[in-house]
Design an enzyme around this catalytic site. Structure first.
Site, PDB file in Angstrom:
ATOM      1  N   LYS A  14       0.828  -1.210   0.000  1.00 15.54           N
ATOM      2  CA  LYS A  14       0.000   0.000   0.000  1.00 15.54           C
ATOM      3  C   LYS A  14       0.863   1.260   0.000  1.00 15.54           C
ATOM      4  CE  LYS A  14      -2.244  -1.028   3.851  1.00 15.54           C
ATOM      5  NZ  LYS A  14      -1.716  -2.341   4.265  1.00 15.54           N
ATOM      6  N   ARG A  89     -10.018   0.667   8.431  1.00 10.21           N
ATOM      7  CA  ARG A  89      -9.648  -0.715   8.732  1.00 10.21           C
ATOM      8  C   ARG A  89     -10.751  -1.443   9.476  1.00 10.21           C
ATOM      9  NH1 ARG A  89      -3.484   0.129   8.709  1.00 10.21           N
ATOM     10  NH2 ARG A  89      -2.721  -1.980   8.735  1.00 10.21           N
ATOM     11  N   ARG A 128      11.221  -6.459   5.649  1.00  9.93           N
ATOM     12  CA  ARG A 128      11.087  -5.023   5.924  1.00  9.93           C
ATOM     13  C   ARG A 128      11.544  -4.723   7.352  1.00  9.93           C
ATOM     14  NH1 ARG A 128       5.229  -2.251   5.181  1.00  9.93           N
ATOM     15  NH2 ARG A 128       4.839  -3.047   7.256  1.00  9.93           N
ATOM     16  N   ARG A 134      10.924  -1.131  12.306  1.00  9.33           N
ATOM     17  CA  ARG A 134       9.569  -1.246  12.868  1.00  9.33           C
ATOM     18  C   ARG A 134       9.476  -2.508  13.722  1.00  9.33           C
ATOM     19  NH1 ARG A 134       4.812  -0.153   8.570  1.00  9.33           N
ATOM     20  NH2 ARG A 134       3.726  -1.341  10.188  1.00  9.33           N
ATOM     21  N   ARG A 146      -1.479  -9.296  13.409  1.00  8.22           N
ATOM     22  CA  ARG A 146      -1.976  -8.260  12.491  1.00  8.22           C
ATOM     23  C   ARG A 146      -2.845  -8.887  11.406  1.00  8.22           C
ATOM     24  NH1 ARG A 146       3.614  -6.001  11.323  1.00  8.22           N
ATOM     25  NH2 ARG A 146       2.738  -4.623   9.742  1.00  8.22           N
TER      26      ARG A 146
HETATM   27  P1  ADP Z   1       0.727  -2.270   7.799  1.00  8.53           P
HETATM   28  O1  ADP Z   1      -0.199  -2.022   6.656  1.00  8.53           O
HETATM   29  O2  ADP Z   1       2.002  -2.919   7.403  1.00  8.53           O
HETATM   30  O3  ADP Z   1       0.050  -2.991   8.947  1.00  8.53           O
HETATM   31  P2  ADP Z   1       0.464   0.458   8.849  1.00  8.53           P
HETATM   32  O4  ADP Z   1       1.560   1.444   8.925  1.00  8.53           O
HETATM   33  O5  ADP Z   1      -0.683   0.759   7.960  1.00  8.53           O
HETATM   34  O6  ADP Z   1       1.183  -0.898   8.411  1.00  8.53           O
HETATM   35  O7  ADP Z   1      -0.117   0.184  10.311  1.00  8.53           O
HETATM   36  C1  ADP Z   1       0.705  -0.128  11.409  1.00  8.53           C
HETATM   37  C2  ADP Z   1      -0.148  -0.291  12.676  1.00  8.53           C
HETATM   38  O8  ADP Z   1      -0.761   0.968  13.019  1.00  8.53           O
HETATM   39  C3  ADP Z   1      -1.316  -1.283  12.574  1.00  8.53           C
HETATM   40  O9  ADP Z   1      -0.930  -2.631  12.822  1.00  8.53           O
HETATM   41  C4  ADP Z   1      -2.265  -0.733  13.658  1.00  8.53           C
HETATM   42  O10 ADP Z   1      -1.846  -1.125  14.952  1.00  8.53           O
HETATM   43  C5  ADP Z   1      -2.065   0.777  13.555  1.00  8.53           C
HETATM   44  N1  ADP Z   1      -3.073   1.383  12.624  1.00  8.53           N
HETATM   45  C6  ADP Z   1      -2.810   1.949  11.415  1.00  8.53           C
HETATM   46  N2  ADP Z   1      -3.947   2.356  10.823  1.00  8.53           N
HETATM   47  C7  ADP Z   1      -4.960   2.026  11.666  1.00  8.53           C
HETATM   48  C8  ADP Z   1      -6.374   2.156  11.616  1.00  8.53           C
HETATM   49  N3  ADP Z   1      -6.989   2.704  10.555  1.00  8.53           N
HETATM   50  N4  ADP Z   1      -7.103   1.707  12.679  1.00  8.53           N
HETATM   51  C9  ADP Z   1      -6.511   1.159  13.731  1.00  8.53           C
HETATM   52  N5  ADP Z   1      -5.183   0.978  13.847  1.00  8.53           N
HETATM   53  C10 ADP Z   1      -4.401   1.406  12.827  1.00  8.53           C
END
Ligand code: ADP
Length: 191
Positions: A14, A89, A128, A134, A146
């Protein structure tokens, strides 16, 4: 305004594809993960709260995430549109986003869903994790959690957007440029 959601499980690409879409269409990027990480870095209240969930591979609660997005959208009114990356999400987040966009007199034009199978995603995330620093990418347990969150809470959004006739599914395996071309064509974005 032209608003796109880039959708998919963790590690689907993404962030990479958003960066390419941004360059081509001059949109504003909202990555909720990036916003949380920058808040964690400078230890804001939001960051400290978010970290306790992110570190376990859990979603941050809806009320926290939705308030953050609402604030971002209402203070960034002047734009050609947004790319939402990692938001919504959950179904509640999707409903909240529709409501906020309606207040701004706009809506979601395309949801581009990147599809990649889970074992490939796990190895991408572990790779990654070696370079990104991270912590949520460095343990297979957190990564599996996740995915569980994705399967239980996020995947139902595919139906939500299919019902609105804006969903486009794209194979997320292959060359980055080929996937980008598929996004542009399948999403019927202008070329
Ligand atoms: P990835 O797509 O690899 O999981 P992100 O950077 O999008 O990475 O998200 C990292 C973490 O941030 C998620 O696992 C979650 O804990 C939190 N997070 C991100 N976006 C949301 C969201 N829209 N709602 C709830 N938690 C979120």
């Amino acid at each position: 305004m032209f608003n796109i959601i880039i959708f998919g499980p963790p590690g689907a690409g993404k962030g990479t594809q958003s960066a390419m879409l941004l360059e081509k269409y001059n949109l504003v990027h909202l990555s909720t993960g990036d916003v949380f990480r920058s808040n964690i870095k400078v230890e804001t209240e939001l960051g400290i709260l978010g970290k306790s969930f992110i570190d376990k591979g859990e979603l941050v609660p809806d009320e926290v995430t939705i308030a953050m997005v609402e604030d971002f959208l209402k203070t960034t009114k002047e734009s050609n549109g947004f790319i939402f990356d990692g938001f919504p999400r959950t179904i509640s987040q999707g409903e909240a986003l529709s409501k906020i966009l309606m207040q701004l007199d706009t809506n979601i034009h395309a949801v581009l869903a990147l599809e990649v199978e889970e074992n490939e995603l796990v190895s991408r995330l572990l790779e990654r994790g070696k370079v990104s620093g991270r912590t949520d990418d460095q343990s297979e347990d957190k990564i599996r959690n996740r995915f569980a969150e994705y399967n239980n809470k996020t995947e139902p959004l595919l139906e939500f957007y299919a019902a609105k006739n804006v969903l486009h599914r794209i194979n997320g395996l292959g060359e980055i440029d080929d996937i980008f071309n598929a996004l542009v064509h399948r999403g019927r974005l202008c070329t």
